[in-house]
Design a protein around this motif. Structure first.
Motif, mmCIF file in Angstrom:
data_model
loop_
_atom_site.group_PDB
_atom_site.id
_atom_site.type_symbol
_atom_site.label_atom_id
_atom_site.label_comp_id
_atom_site.label_asym_id
_atom_site.label_seq_id
_atom_site.Cartn_x
_atom_site.Cartn_y
_atom_site.Cartn_z
ATOM 1 N N UNK A 330 -20.435 3.316 -6.713
ATOM 2 C CA UNK A 330 -19.405 2.172 -7.152
ATOM 3 C C UNK A 330 -19.305 1.230 -6.019
ATOM 4 N N UNK A 331 -19.129 -0.082 -6.205
ATOM 5 C CA UNK A 331 -18.823 -0.970 -5.147
ATOM 6 C C UNK A 331 -17.554 -0.959 -4.618
ATOM 7 N N UNK A 332 -17.646 -0.969 -3.246
ATOM 8 C CA UNK A 332 -16.158 -0.999 -2.440
ATOM 9 C C UNK A 332 -15.459 -2.179 -3.119
ATOM 10 N N UNK A 333 -14.058 -1.855 -2.993
ATOM 11 C CA UNK A 333 -13.276 -2.966 -3.709
ATOM 12 C C UNK A 333 -12.231 -3.716 -2.251
ATOM 13 N N UNK A 334 -12.365 -2.869 -1.149
ATOM 14 C CA UNK A 334 -11.243 -3.410 -0.394
ATOM 15 C C UNK A 334 -11.991 -3.678 0.969
ATOM 16 N N UNK A 335 -11.413 -4.511 1.778
ATOM 17 C CA UNK A 335 -11.891 -4.678 3.413
ATOM 18 C C UNK A 335 -11.520 -3.500 4.041
ATOM 19 N N UNK A 336 -10.337 -2.841 3.763
ATOM 20 C CA UNK A 336 -9.974 -1.868 4.543
ATOM 21 C C UNK A 336 -10.898 -0.702 4.991
ATOM 22 N N UNK A 486 -4.693 1.881 17.988
ATOM 23 C CA UNK A 486 -4.366 2.557 16.945
ATOM 24 C C UNK A 486 -4.931 3.863 16.717
ATOM 25 N N UNK A 487 -6.065 4.115 17.137
ATOM 26 C CA UNK A 487 -6.912 5.253 17.023
ATOM 27 C C UNK A 487 -5.983 6.318 17.915
ATOM 28 N N UNK A 488 -5.741 5.972 19.136
ATOM 29 C CA UNK A 488 -4.849 6.666 20.142
ATOM 30 C C UNK A 488 -3.617 7.096 19.290
ATOM 31 N N UNK A 489 -2.875 6.099 18.807
ATOM 32 C CA UNK A 489 -1.487 6.302 18.042
ATOM 33 C C UNK A 489 -1.790 7.631 16.972
ATOM 34 N N UNK A 490 -2.628 7.511 16.159
ATOM 35 C CA UNK A 490 -2.961 8.670 15.273
ATOM 36 C C UNK A 490 -3.329 9.977 15.820
ATOM 37 N N UNK A 504 -2.870 2.110 8.830
ATOM 38 C CA UNK A 504 -2.657 0.631 8.554
ATOM 39 C C UNK A 504 -3.160 -0.476 9.293
ATOM 40 N N UNK A 505 -2.851 0.098 10.638
ATOM 41 C CA UNK A 505 -3.369 -1.162 11.704
ATOM 42 C C UNK A 505 -4.916 -1.004 11.606
ATOM 43 N N UNK A 506 -5.678 0.159 11.360
ATOM 44 C CA UNK A 506 -7.076 0.101 11.296
ATOM 45 C C UNK A 506 -7.825 -0.486 10.402
ATOM 46 N N UNK A 507 -7.028 -0.443 9.129
ATOM 47 C CA UNK A 507 -7.145 -1.208 7.935
ATOM 48 C C UNK A 507 -7.294 -2.819 8.319
ATOM 49 N N UNK A 508 -6.336 -3.366 9.034
ATOM 50 C CA UNK A 508 -6.282 -4.710 9.399
ATOM 51 C C UNK A 508 -7.613 -5.088 10.543
ATOM 52 N N UNK A 509 -7.769 -4.179 11.251
ATOM 53 C CA UNK A 509 -8.667 -4.385 12.218
ATOM 54 C C UNK A 509 -10.213 -4.430 11.239
ATOM 55 N N UNK A 510 -10.461 -3.623 10.356
ATOM 56 C CA UNK A 510 -11.541 -3.664 9.452
ATOM 57 C C UNK A 510 -11.589 -4.994 8.839
ATOM 58 N N UNK A 511 -10.360 -5.629 8.345
ATOM 59 C CA UNK A 511 -10.516 -6.633 7.667
ATOM 60 C C UNK A 511 -10.646 -8.093 8.597
ATOM 61 N N UNK A 512 -10.188 -8.006 9.663
ATOM 62 C CA UNK A 512 -9.939 -9.277 10.528
ATOM 63 C C UNK A 512 -11.386 -9.456 11.341
ATOM 64 N N UNK A 513 -11.836 -8.150 11.859
ATOM 65 C CA UNK A 513 -13.012 -8.123 12.809
ATOM 66 C C UNK A 513 -14.477 -7.648 11.869
#
Length: 564
Positions: A330-336, A486-490, A504-513
């Motif tokens: 199925x198609x991905x639905x989020x930039x996350x 964010x990886x280090x935080x996790x 949540x921070x990694x989702x933002x990186x995926x979306x902006x970068x």
């Protein structure tokens, strides 16, 4: 944890290889020999010709590409990601690990009474040796397991691994490193390039016969629990295309396949009541990864995040799903980048459903215009250069290769300049990916019990390498401070709230970068025949993920019984 998928278009299938005997599993030679059945034929990726390379720590070896490694070289644990809250199943470990030193040290109990298939005794010293060898040769492929600062064996049944930073989050990757015999590998000059043509392992099986047209595994006579071995011989045939694969899958000549097959109902399930998939109806397969367009962020203009964002919004994922994957993915639905809906508990609400399934041409234009690109002769242009790049995938991976062509056509209609490079041999492609010598490629993500495992494989610069050198992750050579933090935080905490905030921070990186472009939720391809064997994992008995992929297939093979 790797997804290999059958994909192919034209021509010549190659024959399966012949016979041999088989043996082994996890404990010391104990129990009476089991009643055995027919040879088990497994196929999960078209690969031809095969090369005599069974290095468990090489992403281009025949053993790795055909997903056989855990059958001959075992890990410490195997996880069933269908049950992500359950601990790993001990394989060479004898129980669950304990953490100390603020998550920087893990002590793992090691199974006693185990022998290598050459009859030598296995111990915790072999485990310590393996992790120290990986430290000395970080190009060895481990799917991104963290590098130790030290590995010691306080006793024959205990290993202690110490890391520079907390690694609570990485037990999944640490535990699935394939353990090598010190008495063999300590004499190897370069483990990274070592072909290991006659692998010495602790697994239930060992190499029997090899030819470029396929190979067989026979039972390991020194396996610790002979009563668990009901399959006498495992056959991995070689195919170079899809052309001749459907008939042997249909008629049960291939017992267990991990392939994309178009019209699975008409071409497979309807042919025999003994043919099975995970679900009896659409979509037939559960999702276990996020199929994505990996982008080489070192190459202009792909090093521009705005260009990567524009690519993300220019793709018609519904068309990829329908035409390349017959609707099974199925198609991905989020930039996350989250695998949804499985990982929806982590979803940032602001990013929910923000990827239109058919793309968004207006958003593409808005992003590029804001980044000072302008249309010249129908092509987006800046400083006299267009957005030109090529997408590379193996021609035998027909679904990916079809998606490549669809994406190129979609983006070119919007003003990009995209070409497709079809690669004949998957081994060549695998080398290009790990060495970073590609522009863009469609590939599966890591698989695992948490989103961290996915993000680590995509974003963690500790896993990458200079272009031209093999990386174990971050194949696009992405480097970003926010992602690393964010990886280090996790990794640093066992707290679910701390880890969720990091995701949540990694989702933002995926979306902006946009270091990778999520395309579809990848199917756990698994077709199995009950003609010769029973005991397969099913939706009603999901004791293990059903795919014939390493390391999971070891556990499944040991549950199979000959059909009465």
């Amino acid at each position: 944890m790797k997804q290999t998928i059958l994909k192919s278009m034209a021509a010549v299938g190659v024959l399966a290889l012949g016979v041999a005997a088989c043996s082994s599993s996890s404990s010391s030679p104990s129990g009476s020999p089991a009643k055995t059945g027919q040879p088990l034929v497994i196929e999960s990726t078209p690969l031809s010709p095969m090369t005599d390379n069974f290095n468990p720590l090489s992403s281009t070896s025949t053993g790795f590409l055909t997903n056989a490694v855990a059958l001959y070289n075992e890990p410490l644990y195997i996880w069933n990601y269908l049950k992500p809250t359950q601990p790993g199943i001990p394989i060479l470990a004898s129980g669950q690990p304990t953490w100390s030193n603020g998550g920087k040290t893990v002590t793992i109990p090691i199974r006693s009474g185990v022998k290598w298939n050459d009859g030598k005794t296995f111990s915790a010293s072999d485990v310590a040796f393996t992790f120290n060898m990986i430290k000395a040769h970080p190009a060895l492929y481990t799917l991104g397991a963290p590098i130790v600062t030290s590995a010691t064996a306080p006793s024959a049944t205990s290993v202690q691994l110490t890391f520079a930073t907390p690694q609570y989050a990485n037990l999944f990757l640490i535990g699935q490193v394939y353990i090598e015999p010190q008495h063999i590998w300590s004499t190897v000059a370069n483990p990274v390039t070592y072909a290991d043509p006659n692998p010495v392992g602790t697994g239930p099986y060992m190499l029997d016969k090899f030819s470029p047209q396929g190979y067989t595994l026979k039972q390991n006579p020194n396996y610790r629990d002979k009563s668990a071995l009901h399959v006498p011989l495992i056959d991995f045939p070689s195919y170079n295309t899809n052309a001749n694969l459907v008939p042997p899958i249909q008629n049960g000549s291939i017992d267990w396949a991990g392939n994309y097959v178009s019209d699975i109902q008409g071409n497979y399930l309807s042919k025999s009541s003994e043919n099975h998939t995970w679900l009896s109806g659409a979509p037939y397969f559960n999702a276990n990864n996020v199929v994505s367009l990996f982008i080489n962020t070192t190459k202009a203009p792909l090093n521009d995040p705005a260009v990567r964002q524009a690519i993300e919004y220019g793709i018609n994922r519904q068309q990829l799903s329908t035409q390349a994957e017959t609707g099974y993915e199925l198609p991905a639905t989020s930039t996350s980048g989250l695998m949804l809906p499985t990982q929806s508990a982590y979803q940032d609400p602001a990013l929910a459903n923000n990827l239109p399934p058919t793309g968004d041409a207006a958003k593409v234009a808005s992003i590029l215009q804001a980044d000072h690109w302008a249309k010249v002769n129908g092509k987006w242009t800046k400083n006299g250069k267009t957005i030109a790049f090529k997408i590379s995938d193996p021609v035998p991976y027909s679904d990916y290769y079809t998606s490549d062509q669809l994406i190129a056509k979609q983006l070119n209609a919007l003003g990009f300049n995209v070409t497709v490079d079809g690669i004949g041999n998957p081994t060549v492609w695998a080398g290009d990916v790990t060495n970073g010598t590609f522009d863009a490629t469609i590939r599966w993500s890591n698989q695992g019990p948490s989103p961290y495992v996915f993000y680590s494989g995509w974003l963690d610069k500790r896993l990458t390498a200079p272009v031209g050198k093999p990386a174990t992750g971050d194949f696009g050579r992405f480097s970003n401070g926010a992602a690393q933090a964010a990886l280090a935080q996790y990794e640093s905490s066992g707290s679910s709230s701390v880890q969720s905030a990091a995701i949540t921070k990694l989702e933002q990186v995926m979306t902006t970068e946009v270091p990778v472009v999520p395309l579809m939720y990848g199917g756990a391809w698994a077709e199995y025949s009950s003609r010769n064997y029973t005991g397969w994992p099913t939706a009603s008995n999901p004791y293990m993920t059903p795919v014939p992929n390493t390391p999971y297939l070891e556990y499944t093979v040991l549950q199979l019984k000959p059909k009465s």
